[in-house]
Write a protein that holds these residues in place. Structure first.
Motif, PDB file in Angstrom:
ATOM      1  N   GLN A 131      18.023  -7.198  41.620  1.00  0.00           N
ATOM      2  CA  GLN A 131      17.183  -7.349  40.436  1.00  0.00           C
ATOM      3  C   GLN A 131      17.688  -6.452  39.299  1.00  0.00           C
ATOM      4  OE1 GLN A 131      14.739  -9.550  39.941  1.00  0.00           O
ATOM      5  NE2 GLN A 131      14.340  -8.773  37.892  1.00  0.00           N
ATOM      6  N   THR A 132      18.257  -5.328  39.624  1.00  0.00           N
ATOM      7  CA  THR A 132      18.800  -4.412  38.619  1.00  0.00           C
ATOM      8  C   THR A 132      19.900  -5.094  37.800  1.00  0.00           C
ATOM      9  OG1 THR A 132      18.262  -2.522  40.002  1.00  0.00           O
ATOM     10  CG2 THR A 132      19.901  -2.158  38.278  1.00  0.00           C
ATOM     11  N   ASP A 133      20.706  -5.928  38.454  1.00  0.00           N
ATOM     12  CA  ASP A 133      21.759  -6.650  37.731  1.00  0.00           C
ATOM     13  C   ASP A 133      21.160  -7.637  36.727  1.00  0.00           C
ATOM     14  OD1 ASP A 133      24.033  -5.461  39.130  1.00  0.00           O
ATOM     15  OD2 ASP A 133      23.286  -6.568  40.867  1.00  0.00           O
ATOM     16  N   ILE A 134      20.050  -8.251  37.083  1.00  0.00           N
ATOM     17  CA  ILE A 134      19.352  -9.160  36.168  1.00  0.00           C
ATOM     18  C   ILE A 134      18.781  -8.367  34.996  1.00  0.00           C
ATOM     19  CG2 ILE A 134      17.390 -10.739  35.947  1.00  0.00           C
ATOM     20  CD1 ILE A 134      17.903 -11.319  39.025  1.00  0.00           C
ATOM     21  N   GLU A 135      18.183  -7.227  35.301  1.00  0.00           N
ATOM     22  CA  GLU A 135      17.613  -6.376  34.245  1.00  0.00           C
ATOM     23  C   GLU A 135      18.692  -5.853  33.307  1.00  0.00           C
ATOM     24  OE1 GLU A 135      15.457  -3.583  36.641  1.00  0.00           O
ATOM     25  OE2 GLU A 135      13.895  -5.060  37.131  1.00  0.00           O
ATOM     26  N   THR A 136      19.892  -5.607  33.837  1.00  0.00           N
ATOM     27  CA  THR A 136      21.004  -5.181  32.982  1.00  0.00           C
ATOM     28  C   THR A 136      21.343  -6.277  31.976  1.00  0.00           C
ATOM     29  OG1 THR A 136      21.919  -3.727  34.676  1.00  0.00           O
ATOM     30  CG2 THR A 136      23.446  -4.499  32.970  1.00  0.00           C
ATOM     31  N   LEU A 137      21.390  -7.527  32.436  1.00  0.00           N
ATOM     32  CA  LEU A 137      21.635  -8.634  31.504  1.00  0.00           C
ATOM     33  C   LEU A 137      20.529  -8.722  30.460  1.00  0.00           C
ATOM     34  CD1 LEU A 137      22.917 -11.513  33.817  1.00  0.00           C
ATOM     35  CD2 LEU A 137      24.239 -10.215  32.133  1.00  0.00           C
ATOM     36  N   GLU A 138      19.282  -8.549  30.871  1.00  0.00           N
ATOM     37  CA  GLU A 138      18.161  -8.609  29.925  1.00  0.00           C
ATOM     38  C   GLU A 138      18.274  -7.514  28.873  1.00  0.00           C
ATOM     39  OE1 GLU A 138      14.833  -8.460  32.613  1.00  0.00           O
ATOM     40  OE2 GLU A 138      14.910 -10.631  32.972  1.00  0.00           O
ATOM     41  N   ARG A 139      18.660  -6.300  29.286  1.00  0.00           N
ATOM     42  CA  ARG A 139      18.841  -5.212  28.315  1.00  0.00           C
ATOM     43  C   ARG A 139      19.970  -5.538  27.344  1.00  0.00           C
ATOM     44  NH1 ARG A 139      17.761  -2.177  32.709  1.00  0.00           N
ATOM     45  NH2 ARG A 139      19.930  -1.689  33.133  1.00  0.00           N
ATOM     46  N   LEU A 140      21.064  -6.091  27.866  1.00  0.00           N
ATOM     47  CA  LEU A 140      22.178  -6.472  26.992  1.00  0.00           C
ATOM     48  C   LEU A 140      21.747  -7.527  25.986  1.00  0.00           C
ATOM     49  CD1 LEU A 140      25.058  -6.635  29.620  1.00  0.00           C
ATOM     50  CD2 LEU A 140      24.931  -5.069  27.665  1.00  0.00           C
ATOM     51  N   ILE A 141      20.997  -8.521  26.448  1.00  0.00           N
ATOM     52  CA  ILE A 141      20.498  -9.566  25.538  1.00  0.00           C
ATOM     53  C   ILE A 141      19.638  -8.938  24.450  1.00  0.00           C
ATOM     54  CG2 ILE A 141      18.957 -11.570  25.358  1.00  0.00           C
ATOM     55  CD1 ILE A 141      19.904 -12.279  28.276  1.00  0.00           C
ATOM     56  N   ASP A 142      18.721  -8.071  24.842  1.00  0.00           N
ATOM     57  CA  ASP A 142      17.829  -7.424  23.873  1.00  0.00           C
ATOM     58  C   ASP A 142      18.609  -6.561  22.891  1.00  0.00           C
ATOM     59  OD1 ASP A 142      15.722  -8.664  25.182  1.00  0.00           O
ATOM     60  OD2 ASP A 142      15.121  -6.857  26.290  1.00  0.00           O
ATOM     61  N   ASP A 143      19.575  -5.782  23.389  1.00  0.00           N
ATOM     62  CA  ASP A 143      20.375  -4.919  22.513  1.00  0.00           C
ATOM     63  C   ASP A 143      21.207  -5.732  21.528  1.00  0.00           C
ATOM     64  OD1 ASP A 143      19.342  -2.726  23.870  1.00  0.00           O
ATOM     65  OD2 ASP A 143      21.179  -2.353  25.036  1.00  0.00           O
ATOM     66  N   ILE A 144      21.825  -6.795  22.015  1.00  0.00           N
ATOM     67  CA  ILE A 144      22.656  -7.637  21.143  1.00  0.00           C
ATOM     68  C   ILE A 144      21.784  -8.337  20.101  1.00  0.00           C
ATOM     69  CG2 ILE A 144      24.076  -9.731  21.088  1.00  0.00           C
ATOM     70  CD1 ILE A 144      25.200  -8.846  23.841  1.00  0.00           C
TER      71      ILE A 144
END
Length: 171
Positions: A80-93
């Motif tokens: 799940q942490t890998d999914i959350e990492t993608l979500e953070r990247l999406i939000d940051d971008i």
């Protein structure tokens, strides 16, 4: 070790689940592996087009796609942490760009166009894994990761156009 084994010449291949088994090369497991391998290759091409600062993100995604393949066949470290990492990247971008107010055509810069190809292949890989899960036990983290990855790739495509100073082609 030779790259060729001749064991697949008649249309079957070996996969690893609880134990090594042979399946037809058009088995849903092999199709899912193939779609994720194609996606991984396209992300490698995308990494060749982007600035050095973006390469580590894409290489991490490539490693995660290998883990997704392992999860289908045996075990994986994808979480799940890998999914959350993608979500953070999406939000940051997303914070770095103007709001998305309409549909856009895939294209613009080379990197953006390739990111859109990756997104489309990712969606196909996701569909293959969903089909596979109707017949095999596939960890839900794989579904979620591929779904979020396609969102990331869309957002990343937009960022590539912004960084290149290229206007997104509107629909």
């Amino acid at each position: 070790m030779k790259i060729y084994t001749r064991t697949g010449d008649k249309g079957s291949t070996q996969i690893y689940a609880d134990k090594a088994v042979r399946v037809d090369k058009d088995d849903l497991v092999v199709k899912s592996y193939g779609d994720m391998d194609e996606l991984n290759s396209h992300i490698g091409l995308l990494a060749a087009y982007v600035a050095t600062k973006h390469k580590p993100i894409l290489h991490d995604i490539q490693r995660n796609l290998f883990q997704a393949g392992f999860a289908i066949s045996a075990s994986s470290t994808l979480t799940q942490t890998d999914i959350e990492t993608l979500e953070r990247l999406i939000d940051d971008i997303t914070l770095q760009m103007p709001p998305n107010t309409s549909f856009v055509l895939p294209g613009g810069s080379k990197a953006s166009a390739q990111a859109h190809v990756c997104r489309a292949v990712c969606r196909r890989a996701e569909r293959a894994v969903i089909s596979l899960s109707k017949h095999y036990d596939v960890p839900e983290v794989i579904h979620a990761y591929l779904n979020r990855l396609s969102d990331f790739l869309f957002t990343f495509a937009r960022l590539m156009n912004v960084e290149a100073g290229v206007e997104e082609p509107p629909v």
